[in-house]
Design a protein around this motif. Structure first.
Motif, PDB file in Angstrom:
ATOM      1  N   PHE A   1     -21.527  -6.897  19.651  1.00  0.00           N
ATOM      2  CA  PHE A   1     -21.183  -5.946  18.605  1.00  0.00           C
ATOM      3  C   PHE A   1     -20.732  -6.669  17.338  1.00  0.00           C
ATOM      4  O   PHE A   1     -21.070  -6.262  16.221  1.00  0.00           O
ATOM      5  CB  PHE A   1     -20.110  -4.991  19.113  1.00  0.00           C
ATOM      6  N   ILE A   2     -19.988  -7.763  17.516  1.00  0.00           N
ATOM      7  CA  ILE A   2     -19.574  -8.547  16.339  1.00  0.00           C
ATOM      8  C   ILE A   2     -20.817  -9.088  15.631  1.00  0.00           C
ATOM      9  O   ILE A   2     -20.935  -9.023  14.407  1.00  0.00           O
ATOM     10  CB  ILE A   2     -18.626  -9.707  16.753  1.00  0.00           C
ATOM     11  N   LEU A   3     -21.767  -9.603  16.419  1.00  0.00           N
ATOM     12  CA  LEU A   3     -23.006 -10.128  15.825  1.00  0.00           C
ATOM     13  C   LEU A   3     -23.775  -9.007  15.117  1.00  0.00           C
ATOM     14  O   LEU A   3     -24.318  -9.203  14.025  1.00  0.00           O
ATOM     15  CB  LEU A   3     -23.880 -10.770  16.912  1.00  0.00           C
ATOM     16  N   LEU A   4     -23.757  -7.846  15.714  1.00  0.00           N
ATOM     17  CA  LEU A   4     -24.450  -6.701  15.119  1.00  0.00           C
ATOM     18  C   LEU A   4     -23.860  -6.367  13.747  1.00  0.00           C
ATOM     19  O   LEU A   4     -24.592  -6.085  12.793  1.00  0.00           O
ATOM     20  CB  LEU A   4     -24.359  -5.487  16.052  1.00  0.00           C
TER      21      LEU A   4
ATOM     22  N   GLY B   1     -18.117  -6.377  29.506  1.00  0.00           N
ATOM     23  CA  GLY B   1     -17.214  -5.962  28.431  1.00  0.00           C
ATOM     24  C   GLY B   1     -17.158  -6.989  27.320  1.00  0.00           C
ATOM     25  O   GLY B   1     -17.353  -6.669  26.143  1.00  0.00           O
ATOM     26  N   GLN B   2     -16.936  -8.250  27.691  1.00  0.00           N
ATOM     27  CA  GLN B   2     -16.842  -9.304  26.678  1.00  0.00           C
ATOM     28  C   GLN B   2     -18.198  -9.559  26.021  1.00  0.00           C
ATOM     29  O   GLN B   2     -18.271  -9.811  24.817  1.00  0.00           O
ATOM     30  CB  GLN B   2     -16.306 -10.587  27.309  1.00  0.00           C
TER      31      GLN B   2
ATOM     32  N   TYR C   1     -23.535   3.127  23.978  1.00  0.00           N
ATOM     33  CA  TYR C   1     -23.011   2.774  25.300  1.00  0.00           C
ATOM     34  C   TYR C   1     -22.445   1.346  25.285  1.00  0.00           C
ATOM     35  O   TYR C   1     -21.401   1.074  25.881  1.00  0.00           O
ATOM     36  CB  TYR C   1     -24.117   2.907  26.346  1.00  0.00           C
ATOM     37  N   SER C   2     -23.133   0.448  24.566  1.00  0.00           N
ATOM     38  CA  SER C   2     -22.635  -0.937  24.532  1.00  0.00           C
ATOM     39  C   SER C   2     -21.330  -1.020  23.737  1.00  0.00           C
ATOM     40  O   SER C   2     -20.456  -1.830  24.053  1.00  0.00           O
ATOM     41  CB  SER C   2     -23.688  -1.901  23.991  1.00  0.00           C
TER      42      SER C   2
ATOM     43  N   VAL D   1     -32.633   3.541  21.192  1.00  0.00           N
ATOM     44  CA  VAL D   1     -31.831   2.707  20.288  1.00  0.00           C
ATOM     45  C   VAL D   1     -30.383   3.205  20.223  1.00  0.00           C
ATOM     46  O   VAL D   1     -29.451   2.468  20.556  1.00  0.00           O
ATOM     47  CB  VAL D   1     -32.450   2.661  18.858  1.00  0.00           C
ATOM     48  N   ALA D   2     -30.227   4.439  19.804  1.00  0.00           N
ATOM     49  CA  ALA D   2     -28.855   4.925  19.562  1.00  0.00           C
ATOM     50  C   ALA D   2     -28.027   5.010  20.850  1.00  0.00           C
ATOM     51  O   ALA D   2     -26.883   4.547  20.877  1.00  0.00           O
ATOM     52  CB  ALA D   2     -28.910   6.289  18.878  1.00  0.00           C
ATOM     53  N   ALA D   3     -28.608   5.559  21.910  1.00  0.00           N
ATOM     54  CA  ALA D   3     -27.822   5.736  23.144  1.00  0.00           C
ATOM     55  C   ALA D   3     -27.367   4.387  23.727  1.00  0.00           C
ATOM     56  O   ALA D   3     -26.168   4.217  23.999  1.00  0.00           O
ATOM     57  CB  ALA D   3     -28.628   6.539  24.164  1.00  0.00           C
TER      58      ALA D   3
END
Lengths: 296, 431
Positions: free
Chosen positions: A276-279, A269-270, A40-41, A34-36
């Motif tokens: 990440f925004i959704l997260l 990348g995009q 990375y993302s 999970v964390a790694a």
């Protein structure tokens, strides 16, 4: 030195150490799976990385700016509409059914419960394939039935004005059961005395619902709505199978947008930036959920 | 790392060439050959003959047939891994540039020379599209998906239809010569026969792009000027093509065409509900299948009217990270050998070797195939560029905004210029 040796070897210290040792494998596995990848993302979201060309330079916030200036507003709006419509319809139907199932002396309760649970036992892909066939403009049973009523055939997933509504219909069919299960469990766990007391006091069914059941069920309802809302915000599987985000972009959700950037445009990348925004959005909602649960 | 791999493969090849004891067929003994394929008649045709390879080479051929939309996303993770899950690749014509730039497919020239594989058997247009990139051979063409007009021969050959046509258009019946004429005829014929004038597939992304690209090429338009690589989506030709396409979707196509793919087109035709389609020639085996088609013997094929049509194809390739590249190559040689290629063609495949189209038995079985030569003469593929997969997505976005959001074609196309420009920026294949 002597004190330290005694402390290290004391039973309390050993117990503490043992706890860490037992928890360590789970922590290590979680960190790896999970964390790694998450870290990375996040790193990838700041890189210029198109799979075809390989890893490029540090991009700063360029990926975020690119996705926010492109289709993000549109896909966010579609996601919001889809989420609200699904959650509202599913809640109304599920709560109504849960109340009916909770009626005392209801004959065949187990049978109804099993039948109503069938949709949630099916995988989204199977559900989507089934409905794609049913709503097929030329082969589907839905157009055949409305044809009997004199209504011309419709392109359910191909008409921009119908596609989102049809996806909501499929989602409601599939996901209502889960909400029903949670709400029904809540009703079952509710203490019976307040309802009984209200009944003895002469309260009508509506009054019991309004002034007794609803307030007692509020924590369960909140949690149910939150869980469903978080899942709906991430809608992807049904969209992928039913419409591919089309027609045009009429049913493109944030998750599908991230998929498209990542797997079709190969722009990692995009895609990572959108994810990440959704997260962040989902994490904020989860915090609200946790807070609500703690308060109740 | 790549050098080490190449060195190892070269050493293995040299050893194989020098060792008379190890026959070519032995390199596959006990191996599994995994291939990801699309659910199309050509895959069925391969399924029918793969047993011969298994018997001869002692290997097991596992074909995973999936819907087209799943293929690219299943292949990419496998190709970026250290070892591919797939031993042989079939590469769609618009993945060619991407696969080459990313280094995912092996250069086959040395093997072709060593084993004297005759690539002159293939249509030159197909070798250019799905064989060579920048002068090196990376693939052997597997099947072509030439597109054209699929039409109800029984209807358009009917004297009553032709008389009505003459009355309407003041000329004798002829297959439309321009896109505009085609649109007029489709709309009129649909009304005249009380059927859908045309079956269309405008689902995002691949279906609408494959279909609409025919309209673009027919009008003489293109995505880029192929010498300067400047986007040419803002041309009047492109605007006209998209306008005609949108007009047909709105006025003559079956309901739900915006969500339809080529299976839906085939189903609409098979049920006898539409008169025309601009679609794939490979649909013929299914249209001619008496088990589930009502139009057996009633369908004809004609080239797309106008300048050019869209040509797509698939090619066999060996992944750079293949487990056993020598066995993969043996499979390629076997599957494209004359005998096997012919068997696949008779089973409903779309051959890429020219000589098969001159075979009387083949033409007798699939009469529409006699048109392939003409179709290939006036057709072209998408540009071979590193990001042509993304070109498809970008054009699908343009078509979506026109068809679903009613944005005027000229505006949508002009707005897309910048996006098309970004796709070719820094592309090593276009230098």
């Amino acid at each position: 030195m002597t004190t330290a040796t005694i402390r290290a070897g004391s039973p309390g210290r050993r117990r503490n150490l043992a706890q860490y040792v037992f928890v360590a494998p789970a922590v290590i596995v979680l960190a790896l799976v999970v964390a790694a990848p998450l870290l990375y993302s996040i790193y990838l979201s700041f890189q210029e990385y198109i799979i075809t060309y390989g890893m490029g330079d540090f991009a700063g916030f360029a990926n975020y700016l690119a996705v926010l200036s492109d289709d993000f507003a549109h896909v966010s709006w579609v996601t919001l509409k889809l989420t609200l419509l699904c959650v509202v319809f599913e809640f109304v139907i599920a709560f109504g059914l849960a109340l009916l199932l909770n009626q005392p002396h209801l004959p065949g309760r187990s049978f109804y419960l099993i039948v109503l649970m069938i949709p949630v036992l099916m995988t989204p892909v199977a559900v989507a394939l089934m409905f794609r066939l049913m709503f097929n403009p030329s082969l589907g049973i839905v157009n055949w039935v409305i044809g009997l009523l004199g209504i011309p055939p419709q392109g359910w997933f191909g008409d921009p004005s119908l596609a989102l509504g049809t996806v909501v219909f499929v989602d409601v069919w599939h996901e209502t059961s889960l909400m029903l299960l949670m709400l029904y469990a809540g009703l079952k766990a509710m203490p019976g005395e307040p309802v009984e007391a209200a009944r003895i006091d002469g309260a009508s069914r509506l009054q019991i619902l309004r002034y007794v059941t609803w307030p007692l069920m509020k924590p369960v309802i909140m949690v149910t709505l939150m869980i469903r809302m978080i899942a709906a915000l991430k809608s992807y599987d049904l969209i992928y199978m039913l419409t591919q985000g089309g027609p045009g972009k009429a049913t493109e959700t944030i998750s599908f947008y991230a998929y498209r950037l990542g797997f079709r445009f190969l722009d990692i990348g995009q895609a990572a930036a959108v994810s990440f925004i959704l997260l962040i959005v989902v994490t904020l909602l989860t915090l609200v959920l946790l807070r609500t649960m703690r308060e109740n | 790392m790549k050098r080490v791999k190449f060195g190892t493969s070269a050493a293995v090849l040299a050893f194989l060439a020098a060792s008379p004891a190890l026959a070519a067929s032995d390199v596959c003994k006990g191996s599994d050959i995994n291939i990801l394929m699309e659910t199309v008649p050509d895959t069925d045709a391969l399924q029918a003959v793969k047993g011969d390879f298994e018997k001869e080479y002692g290997a097991k051929v596992n074909i995973e047939a999936v819907n087209y939309s799943l293929m690219h996303e299943k292949l990419v993770p496998s190709l970026t891994a250290s070892t591919s899950s797939y031993d042989v690749l079939i590469v769609d014509s618009y993945w060619v540039g991407e696969f080459k730039t990313a280094g995912w497919i092996k250069d086959l020239d040395a093997l072709i020379a060593r084993d004297k594989v005759d690539t002159s058997l293939y249509f030159p247009a197909l070798m250019a599209l799905n064989g060579t990139v920048q002068g090196k051979t990376y693939m052997l063409p597997f099947w072509q998906y030439a597109m054209g007009i699929l039409y109800r021969k029984d209807i358009v050959d009917d004297p009553a239809f032709q008389a009505a046509y003459k009355e309407q258009f003041k000329r004798d019946w002829r297959m439309p010569a321009t896109l505009e004429e085609f649109a007029e005829v489709v709309k009129w014929a649909g009304k005249y026969k009380d059927m859908y004038g045309i079956a269309m597939a405008a689902q995002r992304a691949d279906p609408v792009v494959m279909e609409a690209t025919n309209y673009l090429f027919a009008e003489g338009g293109d995505f880029y000027d192929r010498t300067t690589w400047k986007p040419t989506m803002d041309t009047p030709e492109a605007a006209k093509a998209v306008t005609v396409y949108a007009d047909l979707i709105n006025s003559a196509a079956q309901p739900g065409a915006l969500g339809a793919n080529f299976d839906d087109v085939a189903n609409t035709l098979k049920q006898g509900k539409a008169i025309f389609a601009i679609s794939y020639l490979f649909l013929f085996p299914t249209l001619e299948d008496p088990k589930d088609s009502t139009v057996v013997g009633k369908m004809g094929f004609a080239p797309v009217p106008g300048k050019d049509s869209f040509l797509g194809a698939w090619g066999w390739a060996v992944p750079s990270n293949a487990k056993n590249p020598d066995c993969s190559w043996e499979f390629l040689k076997w599957v494209e050998s004359k005998d096997v290629a012919y068997k696949r063609a008779l089973a409903g495949g779309q051959p890429t070797q020219m000589w098969i189209y001159n075979d009387p038995e083949f033409i007798k079985k699939w009469p529409a195939m006699s048109q392939v030569g003409t179709a290939l003469e006036h057709s072209k593929g998408l540009p071979i560029m590193s990001r042509s997969t993304q070109l498809v997505e970008t054009f699908a976005e343009v078509m979506g905004s026109v068809l679903a959001n009613n944005v005027p074609p000229a505006t949508a196309l002009a707005d897309s210029q910048d996006k098309f420009g970004r796709l070719v920026k820094g592309d090593p294949l276009l230098k």
